[in-house]
Structure formats: C-alpha cells, structure tokens
Design a protein around this motif. Sequence first.
Motif, short mmCIF file in Angstrom:
data_model
loop_
_atom_site.label_atom_id
_atom_site.label_comp_id
_atom_site.label_asym_id
_atom_site.label_seq_id
_atom_site.Cartn_x
_atom_site.Cartn_y
_atom_site.Cartn_z
N LEU A 1 -7.10 -67.91 4.26
CA LEU A 1 -6.30 -68.43 3.15
C LEU A 1 -4.90 -68.82 3.60
O LEU A 1 -4.25 -69.66 2.97
N ALA A 2 -4.43 -68.21 4.70
CA ALA A 2 -3.10 -68.54 5.20
C ALA A 2 -3.12 -69.79 6.07
O ALA A 2 -2.17 -70.59 6.04
N ILE A 3 -4.17 -69.95 6.85
CA ILE A 3 -4.23 -71.09 7.77
C ILE A 3 -4.81 -72.34 7.11
O ILE A 3 -4.58 -73.46 7.59
N ALA A 4 -5.55 -72.19 6.02
CA ALA A 4 -6.17 -73.34 5.36
C ALA A 4 -5.15 -74.38 4.90
O ALA A 4 -5.36 -75.59 5.12
N PRO A 5 -4.02 -74.00 4.26
CA PRO A 5 -3.05 -75.04 3.87
C PRO A 5 -2.50 -75.82 5.06
O PRO A 5 -2.25 -77.03 4.95
N ILE A 6 -2.32 -75.13 6.20
CA ILE A 6 -1.82 -75.83 7.39
C ILE A 6 -2.83 -76.87 7.86
O ILE A 6 -2.47 -78.01 8.19
N LEU A 7 -4.10 -76.49 7.88
CA LEU A 7 -5.13 -77.42 8.34
C LEU A 7 -5.29 -78.59 7.37
O LEU A 7 -5.53 -79.72 7.80
N VAL A 8 -5.15 -78.33 6.08
CA VAL A 8 -5.23 -79.43 5.11
C VAL A 8 -4.07 -80.39 5.29
O VAL A 8 -4.24 -81.62 5.20
N PRO B 1 -6.22 -84.55 2.91
CA PRO B 1 -7.00 -83.98 1.81
C PRO B 1 -8.47 -84.38 1.82
O PRO B 1 -9.22 -83.98 0.93
N GLY B 2 -8.90 -85.16 2.79
CA GLY B 2 -10.29 -85.59 2.84
C GLY B 2 -11.21 -84.50 3.36
O GLY B 2 -10.85 -83.31 3.46
N MET B 3 -12.42 -84.90 3.74
CA MET B 3 -13.42 -83.93 4.19
C MET B 3 -13.09 -83.32 5.55
O MET B 3 -13.52 -82.20 5.84
N SER B 4 -12.36 -84.04 6.38
CA SER B 4 -12.14 -83.57 7.75
C SER B 4 -11.45 -82.21 7.78
O SER B 4 -11.81 -81.34 8.58
N GLY B 5 -10.46 -82.01 6.91
CA GLY B 5 -9.77 -80.72 6.88
C GLY B 5 -10.70 -79.58 6.48
O GLY B 5 -10.65 -78.49 7.06
N LYS B 6 -11.59 -79.82 5.52
CA LYS B 6 -12.53 -78.79 5.09
C LYS B 6 -13.56 -78.48 6.17
O LYS B 6 -13.98 -77.34 6.36
N VAL B 7 -13.96 -79.52 6.90
CA VAL B 7 -14.91 -79.32 8.01
C VAL B 7 -14.27 -78.44 9.08
O VAL B 7 -14.92 -77.54 9.63
N VAL B 8 -13.00 -78.69 9.39
CA VAL B 8 -12.31 -77.89 10.41
C VAL B 8 -12.19 -76.44 9.95
O VAL B 8 -12.38 -75.51 10.74
N ILE B 9 -11.89 -76.22 8.67
CA ILE B 9 -11.79 -74.86 8.16
C ILE B 9 -13.14 -74.15 8.24
O ILE B 9 -13.23 -72.99 8.66
N ALA B 10 -14.20 -74.84 7.85
CA ALA B 10 -15.54 -74.26 7.95
C ALA B 10 -15.92 -73.98 9.39
O ALA B 10 -16.54 -72.95 9.70
#
Length: 272
Positions: A128-135, A140-149
């Motif tokens: 939850l702390a690193i997710a905003p940085i990656l986004v 805001p597209g799919m790429s950030g969510k893919v990296v988090i997953a």
Amino acid sequence: MTASSGPTPAPIDADIRAEMQAERRARMRATLVPVITVIGLILLWQAVVVLLHVPAYIAPAPTQVMATMVSDWANLAANLWPTLIESVAGFVLGNLIAVLLATAFVYSRSVEQAFYPIAVFINTIPILAIAPILVLLFGPGMSGKVVIAALISFFPTLVNMVRGLKSLSPQMLELARICSASPAEVFWKFRLPASMPYLFSALRIAATTSVIGALVGEWVGSDQGLGALIIEATFNYRSGLLYATVILSSGLSVAMFAMVALAEKLFLRWRP
C-alpha cells in the motif's frame, strides 16, 4: 488325490477394488466437505441477517448479494476483465523475472550477494505504501497495476526457486560430473526438475497475491477494474454491489489458484 491348482487371483482383485472404492470415497469426501461447509456458512449468514434485522447497507443477506450480481452483472463483468488482464500479466511477469534472477543467484555468488538484499528490502515495503509511487511512475493505465501485481508475486517465487535450484544433492552433482554433463545439461536435467515442486508451491501463492496486487493498484488510482468498483460501491453505500465485487474478486483468485494446481498435476505427473 487331486493336485493343487494354485492360488486364484480373486482375492487380489477384491483388494484392488476395495482400494479403488476407498480412494473414490476419499476424493468424494474431500470435495463434499468444503462444499457443505460453504453452504452452511451461507445459510448461517442469511439467518443472522434476517433474525438480527441487520440493515442492508451494513451487511446484505446472501439473497440480496446474488440479486445484485444478476442485476449488475454487465457492470461487474466489464470491470472483471481489466483486473483479470492485470493479474495474469503481473503473475507472468513477476514469476518470469523471479525464475531468471534465481537462476543467476545459483550460478553467481556475486550476483546473489549484490541483489538478494535489495529484493528482501523491497519486499519489506508494504504494498500500500509503494503502490502510489508505482502508479505515479507508470501512469494511471494498466501498466502500473501490472507492475504492482508482478512485484507482489515476485518475492515468494524468488525465494522458493533459489531454494529449489540449490536442493540438488551433492551425490547428484557428483553423478553429473562423472557423466561429464555440461552446465546447461546440469541445469535442464538435474537442477530444474528438482526445483519444480518448490516453484509450483510458490506459484500457488503468487496466483492469489497477483490478484491482490491488481486490486491495490486499482484502489490507488483507476476508474475501472474490480478494485475501483469496490471503492465506488463503498462510498456510495451500495453494500450489495460491494459484497458482490468482493466475492467476484475472490472467485478470480480461486480460479487462478486452480489453474496453477491443474498445471502442477499435468507437469509433475512423476510425483506421488
């Protein structure tokens, strides 16, 4: 006196049939017990909500949740696909990098000493702390969510794969040396088969955590996906839609876990 005709195979056949029936009963019991448990919990949920008059905006009854899933299925299905794509892509990407890095660790002590502590450090950071940085980094597209997953799936596979590749016994390594096996042959014929049980154990974990990573990414910044739908339903007090979305997210995790389990049975037929 009549000569003995020898033992008949009937008792052996009876023992085999008894074993097959016992195995069939065990499989049926393993299937029925969780199904009956889930049904019992749903009935208990329904009874508690009805008897205690729990407001629907706090905890809707299972019948209300099912009605919402039917009435809002188009909305749920439209948001399911982005989460599914992000979860599967993150699962593949994270585990692929983990396997490649684990192989490098096994064959290079310097690489392991340099990068393993970094991997451990990154894993200690709450998602939850690193997710905003990656986004922010990937948009805001799919790429950030893919990296988090991928990130949340990465570390368990790295640890288990390193352990699996190093699990080869000294006797097997000595046998490979005696047979003049090349490093590539040692990897493909000895180390990789020995690591498969460890790898699939990690993949079972990653199959569910990748969905969690995609949901967290959608919570942080997205207008589509099951994670975004959960946030929307929460702030709009649509508890039926909220529960339906959570159940659908759980179903996605279970489906990915089942796919990994099926792949394990297909690829590791030699295991008892």
